[in-house]
Design an enzyme around this catalytic site. Structure first.
Site, PDB file in Angstrom:
ATOM      1  N   GLY A  29      47.605 -47.430  -2.487  1.00  0.00           N
ATOM      2  CA  GLY A  29      47.019 -46.379  -1.666  1.00  0.00           C
ATOM      3  C   GLY A  29      46.105 -46.921  -0.581  1.00  0.00           C
ATOM      4  O   GLY A  29      46.158 -46.481   0.573  1.00  0.00           O
ATOM      5  N   ALA A  60      50.422 -53.047  -1.708  1.00  0.00           N
ATOM      6  CA  ALA A  60      51.176 -51.914  -1.152  1.00  0.00           C
ATOM      7  C   ALA A  60      50.730 -50.610  -1.820  1.00  0.00           C
ATOM      8  O   ALA A  60      51.505 -49.670  -1.932  1.00  0.00           O
ATOM      9  CB  ALA A  60      52.667 -52.140  -1.349  1.00  0.00           C
ATOM     10  N   GLY A  92      34.877 -56.478   2.433  1.00  0.00           N
ATOM     11  CA  GLY A  92      35.145 -55.043   2.338  1.00  0.00           C
ATOM     12  C   GLY A  92      33.894 -54.205   2.519  1.00  0.00           C
ATOM     13  O   GLY A  92      33.979 -53.022   2.844  1.00  0.00           O
ATOM     14  N   SER A 129      27.756 -44.504  -1.269  1.00  0.00           N
ATOM     15  CA  SER A 129      27.675 -43.705  -0.039  1.00  0.00           C
ATOM     16  C   SER A 129      26.377 -42.899   0.048  1.00  0.00           C
ATOM     17  O   SER A 129      25.806 -42.786   1.144  1.00  0.00           O
ATOM     18  CB  SER A 129      28.894 -42.784   0.077  1.00  0.00           C
ATOM     19  OG  SER A 129      30.043 -43.565   0.306  1.00  0.00           O
ATOM     20  N   ASP A 135      38.729 -44.324   6.777  1.00  0.00           N
ATOM     21  CA  ASP A 135      39.099 -45.644   6.248  1.00  0.00           C
ATOM     22  C   ASP A 135      39.887 -46.376   7.335  1.00  0.00           C
ATOM     23  O   ASP A 135      39.696 -47.571   7.566  1.00  0.00           O
ATOM     24  CB  ASP A 135      39.984 -45.520   5.000  1.00  0.00           C
ATOM     25  CG  ASP A 135      39.233 -44.962   3.810  1.00  0.00           C
ATOM     26  OD1 ASP A 135      38.014 -45.206   3.705  1.00  0.00           O
ATOM     27  OD2 ASP A 135      39.867 -44.279   2.978  1.00  0.00           O
ATOM     28  N   SER A 189      29.237 -44.527  -6.676  1.00  0.00           N
ATOM     29  CA  SER A 189      29.355 -44.549  -5.214  1.00  0.00           C
ATOM     30  C   SER A 189      28.037 -44.997  -4.572  1.00  0.00           C
ATOM     31  O   SER A 189      26.958 -44.595  -5.003  1.00  0.00           O
ATOM     32  CB  SER A 189      29.705 -43.148  -4.708  1.00  0.00           C
ATOM     33  OG  SER A 189      29.633 -43.129  -3.301  1.00  0.00           O
ATOM     34  N   LYS A 224      42.085 -37.986  -2.260  1.00  0.00           N
ATOM     35  CA  LYS A 224      42.288 -38.129  -0.807  1.00  0.00           C
ATOM     36  C   LYS A 224      43.575 -37.451  -0.303  1.00  0.00           C
ATOM     37  O   LYS A 224      43.653 -37.067   0.859  1.00  0.00           O
ATOM     38  CB  LYS A 224      42.321 -39.612  -0.418  1.00  0.00           C
ATOM     39  CG  LYS A 224      40.976 -40.307  -0.568  1.00  0.00           C
ATOM     40  CD  LYS A 224      41.043 -41.739  -0.075  1.00  0.00           C
ATOM     41  CE  LYS A 224      39.733 -42.457  -0.333  1.00  0.00           C
ATOM     42  NZ  LYS A 224      39.688 -43.784   0.274  1.00  0.00           N
TER      43      LYS A 224
HETATM   44  P1  ATR Z   1      44.725 -48.595  -4.389  1.00  0.00           P
HETATM   45  O1  ATR Z   1      45.242 -47.180  -4.319  1.00  0.00           O
HETATM   46  O2  ATR Z   1      43.219 -48.671  -4.451  1.00  0.00           O
HETATM   47  O3  ATR Z   1      45.310 -49.483  -3.354  1.00  0.00           O
HETATM   48  P2  ATR Z   1      46.624 -49.241  -6.403  1.00  0.00           P
HETATM   49  O4  ATR Z   1      47.533 -48.183  -5.897  1.00  0.00           O
HETATM   50  O5  ATR Z   1      46.480 -49.366  -7.865  1.00  0.00           O
HETATM   51  O6  ATR Z   1      45.166 -49.112  -5.828  1.00  0.00           O
HETATM   52  O7  ATR Z   1      47.123 -50.618  -5.768  1.00  0.00           O
HETATM   53  C1  ATR Z   1      46.618 -51.783  -6.158  1.00  0.00           C
HETATM   54  C2  ATR Z   1      47.400 -52.911  -5.466  1.00  0.00           C
HETATM   55  O8  ATR Z   1      46.966 -54.110  -6.066  1.00  0.00           O
HETATM   56  C3  ATR Z   1      48.904 -52.826  -5.655  1.00  0.00           C
HETATM   57  O9  ATR Z   1      49.526 -53.368  -4.519  1.00  0.00           O
HETATM   58  C4  ATR Z   1      49.097 -53.699  -6.859  1.00  0.00           C
HETATM   59  O10 ATR Z   1      50.379 -54.272  -6.973  1.00  0.00           O
HETATM   60  P3  ATR Z   1      51.594 -53.479  -7.710  1.00  0.00           P
HETATM   61  O11 ATR Z   1      52.172 -52.562  -6.669  1.00  0.00           O
HETATM   62  O12 ATR Z   1      52.514 -54.541  -8.120  1.00  0.00           O
HETATM   63  O13 ATR Z   1      50.971 -52.752  -8.869  1.00  0.00           O
HETATM   64  C5  ATR Z   1      48.092 -54.791  -6.602  1.00  0.00           C
HETATM   65  N1  ATR Z   1      47.682 -55.486  -7.820  1.00  0.00           N
HETATM   66  C6  ATR Z   1      46.861 -55.024  -8.785  1.00  0.00           C
HETATM   67  N2  ATR Z   1      46.688 -55.958  -9.740  1.00  0.00           N
HETATM   68  C7  ATR Z   1      47.431 -57.038  -9.371  1.00  0.00           C
HETATM   69  C8  ATR Z   1      47.674 -58.333  -9.930  1.00  0.00           C
HETATM   70  N3  ATR Z   1      47.084 -58.715 -11.078  1.00  0.00           N
HETATM   71  N4  ATR Z   1      48.468 -59.188  -9.263  1.00  0.00           N
HETATM   72  C9  ATR Z   1      49.033 -58.824  -8.093  1.00  0.00           C
HETATM   73  N5  ATR Z   1      48.847 -57.615  -7.502  1.00  0.00           N
HETATM   74  C10 ATR Z   1      48.064 -56.724  -8.129  1.00  0.00           C
END
Ligand code: ATR
Length: 300
Positions: A147, A145, A262, A35, A120, A33, A84
């Site tokens: 977290g 889609a 970011g 932070s 956030d 981190s 969280k």
């Molecule tokens: P966070 O909670 O940090 O958002 P996460 O829940 O693992 O992390 O979500 C990661 C996002 O990146 C998801 O939308 C994931 O798509 P899936 O719902 O299909 O898993 C997307 N993601 C991660 N790797 C990917 C890849 N190689 N191509 C397309 N989307 C990806």
């Protein structure tokens, strides 16, 4: 009486004494981190008698963390992955936006009463307004889609954006869209991840937000968006901060788009937390400098 205990490699002077207020971050893992760099630099900049530490905490210990905050008078904590959502039952109050999103990343201790916030979400809004990007009635394409997307999509919808979600997996995107429609009373479109869908959306979009992990270090040469679909007039936000400039942002900038890293969201969520804990206006430039310095040091 304060005494200096540390002047770290980054030149941040930290003072502690009997009146020093403690803040920190809990997560698992939490070692990387940045932070602590950002918050200690801010406390130091304003000469505030605060110190910020990182604590690796397991899920089963969250209730004891909440009790410790009350018993020890710890002023505030940031909460990061994976706690969280799990921290919420142990708080006394949760602000409306955080309750709606169902996730807390900042807790303040007001005389033993613990209140949770989601900076956030508020930091994302603050980042957009700092960059002079308005949301109302704007067409926003959100990639992902997971977290990290919930807070972003929720505030975008609440502020009147027209949202389309594209995600690799369809089902979680449909679920997220239904949740946003319920919470923010906005219709949200969902499309499969394909170049055709990306192209038709980006032709009409004002803002593109990547909330996926694609492009994050160490696999930083990846992007979901073909460069030819990027153009001037588009604002592109990537919530990834490592690297500070992802491939998506580099290519968007090459095409004349406005880009936001970011890192800015990280800084603005930290600034919001700082203001909740201290009641002072956050020294955002100092926090940005410390955060980018810490990221660069981690790369070395
Ligand atoms: P966070 O909670 O940090 O958002 P996460 O829940 O693992 O992390 O979500 C990661 C996002 O990146 C998801 O939308 C994931 O798509 P899936 O719902 O299909 O898993 C997307 N993601 C991660 N790797 C990917 C890849 N190689 N191509 C397309 N989307 C990806």
């Amino acid at each position: 009486m304060n005494r200096e205990i540390k002047s770290d490699q980054k030149g941040t002077e930290i003072f502690v004494g009997t009146g020093t207020k403690l803040c920190g971050i809990i997560g698992d893992p939490v070692e990387h981190s940045i932070s602590p760099d950002m918050q200690n630099a801010a406390f130091s900049r304003l000469g505030l008698d605060f110190v910020y530490l990182a604590f690796r905490v397991k899920k089963e210990d969250l209730e004891r963390v909440a009790d410790s905050m009350r018993v020890l008078g710890i002023r505030g904590i940031n909460v990061t992955m994976p706690h969280k959502i799990a921290v919420i039952p142990f708080l006394d109050e949760v602000d409306d936006l955080a309750a709606k999103i169902g996730a807390v990343n900042t807790v303040v201790n007001e005389n033993g009463v613990l209140k949770g916030y989601n900076t956030d979400a508020s930091g994302f809004l603050r980042m957009l307004s700092t960059a002079d990007i308005t949301i109302e009635n704007k067409r926003v394409l959100v990639l992902g889609a997971g977290g990290a997307c919930r807070a972003v999509a929720c505030v975008l919808a609440e502020r009147g954006a027209e949202i389309t979600i594209i995600n690799r997996s369809f089902a979680p995107a449909v679920e997220l869209a239904a949740w946003i429609s319920r919470e923010a009373h906005r219709k949200v479109d969902v499309l499969d991840l394909s170049t055709g869908n990306m192209e038709s959306c980006l032709k009409k979009a004002d803002i593109l937000v990547n909330t996926t992990s694609v492009g994050m270090s160490p696999v930083s040469n990846e992007t979901l968006v073909p460069e030819k679909l990027l153009r001037s007039g588009l604002s592109v936000v990537d919530i990834i901060y490592n690297p500070i400039r992802t491939r998506l942002l580099q290519e968007a900038e090459n095409k004349g788009a406005k880009v936001i890293s970011g890192l800015e969201m990280l800084v603005q969520q930290g600034a919001e937390a700082f203001e909740i804990w201290t009641g002072e206006k956050a020294p955002v430039n100092e926090m940005r400098r410390a955060a980018s310095g810490a990221l660069k040091a981690n790369e070395d």
